[in-house]
Design a protein around this motif. Structure first.
Motif, short mmCIF file in Angstrom:
data_model
loop_
_atom_site.label_atom_id
_atom_site.label_comp_id
_atom_site.label_asym_id
_atom_site.label_seq_id
_atom_site.Cartn_x
_atom_site.Cartn_y
_atom_site.Cartn_z
N UNK A 181 53.71 -38.65 -7.76
CA UNK A 181 54.23 -39.80 -7.03
C UNK A 181 53.13 -40.84 -6.84
N UNK A 182 51.94 -40.40 -6.46
CA UNK A 182 50.84 -41.32 -6.22
C UNK A 182 50.43 -42.04 -7.51
N UNK A 183 50.42 -41.32 -8.61
CA UNK A 183 50.07 -41.96 -9.88
C UNK A 183 51.11 -43.02 -10.26
N UNK A 184 52.37 -42.70 -10.07
CA UNK A 184 53.42 -43.66 -10.36
C UNK A 184 53.33 -44.89 -9.47
N UNK A 185 53.01 -44.67 -8.19
CA UNK A 185 52.88 -45.78 -7.26
C UNK A 185 51.68 -46.65 -7.64
N UNK A 186 50.60 -46.00 -8.07
CA UNK A 186 49.43 -46.76 -8.51
C UNK A 186 49.74 -47.64 -9.71
N UNK A 187 50.64 -47.18 -10.59
CA UNK A 187 51.00 -47.96 -11.77
C UNK A 187 51.74 -49.25 -11.40
N UNK A 188 52.45 -49.26 -10.28
CA UNK A 188 53.19 -50.46 -9.88
C UNK A 188 52.41 -51.30 -8.86
N UNK A 189 51.26 -50.83 -8.45
CA UNK A 189 50.48 -51.48 -7.39
C UNK A 189 49.78 -52.74 -7.88
N UNK A 190 49.22 -52.68 -9.08
CA UNK A 190 48.41 -53.78 -9.60
C UNK A 190 49.12 -54.51 -10.73
N UNK A 191 48.93 -55.82 -10.77
CA UNK A 191 49.45 -56.64 -11.86
C UNK A 191 48.44 -56.68 -13.01
N UNK A 192 47.17 -56.82 -12.68
CA UNK A 192 46.13 -56.85 -13.70
C UNK A 192 45.77 -55.42 -14.12
N UNK A 193 45.27 -55.31 -15.33
CA UNK A 193 44.89 -54.01 -15.85
C UNK A 193 43.70 -53.45 -15.09
N UNK A 194 43.74 -52.15 -14.84
CA UNK A 194 42.64 -51.47 -14.18
C UNK A 194 42.01 -50.48 -15.15
N UNK A 195 40.74 -50.16 -14.95
CA UNK A 195 40.08 -49.15 -15.76
C UNK A 195 40.54 -47.77 -15.31
N UNK A 196 40.37 -46.79 -16.17
CA UNK A 196 40.73 -45.42 -15.80
C UNK A 196 39.93 -44.93 -14.59
N UNK A 197 38.62 -45.18 -14.53
CA UNK A 197 37.87 -44.76 -13.34
C UNK A 197 38.39 -45.43 -12.06
N UNK A 198 38.74 -46.72 -12.15
CA UNK A 198 39.26 -47.40 -10.96
C UNK A 198 40.60 -46.79 -10.54
N UNK A 199 41.47 -46.53 -11.51
CA UNK A 199 42.77 -45.92 -11.20
C UNK A 199 42.59 -44.57 -10.54
N UNK A 200 41.61 -43.81 -11.01
CA UNK A 200 41.35 -42.50 -10.42
C UNK A 200 40.83 -42.64 -9.00
N UNK A 201 39.97 -43.62 -8.76
CA UNK A 201 39.46 -43.90 -7.41
C UNK A 201 40.61 -44.22 -6.46
N UNK A 202 41.52 -45.08 -6.91
CA UNK A 202 42.67 -45.45 -6.10
C UNK A 202 43.56 -44.24 -5.84
#
Length: 270
Positions: A158-179
């Motif tokens: 659920x958290x990963x899916x929510x993270x995917x809709x959180x940002x409009x601009x592309x994020x790096x994999x490390x940043x996504x993992x931090x979030x």
């Protein structure tokens, strides 16, 4: 500097106080389902300009205690009041993102804006996060129910899916993992309970009770707190200013962080 503030006999709230000797104070309230570290890119820069930046972890999230109950807007606003009194804050800017913005609005109405000189709302989940019969601007309640169900069945997914809709601009994999890790630091039951508050509670009468200058920052590509919410806030809050962020989704404090920090500091200084 980090410490705890007791808000109930058995509940303590974690507070991070950056640059305690700063000339002007901003109290940040984070959004669901993260914690005060969401504002890292403000805490990195604003203290350089002389600001005292205080981040509190909502109960159930980050380093705060995680009780079974107390996730309605009234109790969460009361938690803010406890922090304000414990730190003896006066003439400060109250700043809230997403559900943190909703909590800030309830604080202004419930506690008559105690100690607050200015209010800043970032992608605030208000006056209603979800659609209602006479309010077509939020998310469908069914979508929030899916987040709650996902919390109980597979919270990491659920958290990963929510993270995917959180940002409009592309994020790096490390940043996504931090979030992603920010969300994991919350308790499952508090994550579900606060999402239930987001789905079911509203703040329509609260907007008219705000009497301080208010800044509304909102990404036009926001898929969480949809941009029309900002327009409704702007219409309902006297002496408010809306600044659209053209290249941001829900994470405007990172996606357009330089503009974000500039707008916030100019608002506080003027």
């Amino acid at each position: 500097m980090g410490y705890y503030v007791k808000v109930e006999p058995d509940v303590k709230i974690y507070v991070e106080d950056v640059n305690p000797k700063g000339n002007k104070t901003i109290l940040f309230i984070h959004g669901w389902p993260a914690n005060h570290n969401l504002f890292e890119y403000q805490f990195n820069q604003l203290p350089k300009k002389g600001y005292r930046c205080i981040g509190m972890d909502i109960r159930g999230f980050g380093n705060s205690d995680k009780p079974w109950e107390g996730y309605d807007y009234n109790r969460l606003a009361d938690d803010v009041r406890c922090v304000v009194e414990a730190l003896k804050l006066k003439d400060f800017t109250l700043a809230g993102h997403s559900v943190g913005g909703a909590i800030a609005i309830r604080y202004m109405a419930r506690h008559n804006g105690y100690g607050v000189s200015k209010l800043a709302l970032f992608a605030a989940a208000a006056p209603s996060f979800t659609r209602r019969p006479n309010f077509p601007y939020g998310l469908p309640k069914e979508e929030v129910t899916k987040l709650i169900q996902g919390t109980y069945t597979d919270r990491p997914k659920m958290l990963q899916g929510f993270g995917d809709m959180f940002f409009f601009q592309n994020t790096t994999c490390p940043f996504s993992d931090w979030f992603f890790q920010l969300g994991l630091q919350g308790a499952g039951w508090s994550t579900a309970a606060l999402a239930t508050t987001l789905r079911d509670e509203s703040l329509f009468p609260d907007l008219g009770k705000i009497c301080v200058p208010t800044l509304i920052l909102h990404g036009i590509h926001d898929k969480v707190s949809l941009f029309p919410l900002a327009i409704v806030q702007n219409r309902g809050i006297k002496n408010s200013k809306l600044v659209p962020f053209k290249y941001s989704g829900h994470g405007l404090f990172w996606e357009e962080r330089d503009k974000f920090n500039m707008e916030l500091t100019q608002f506080i200084e003027n």
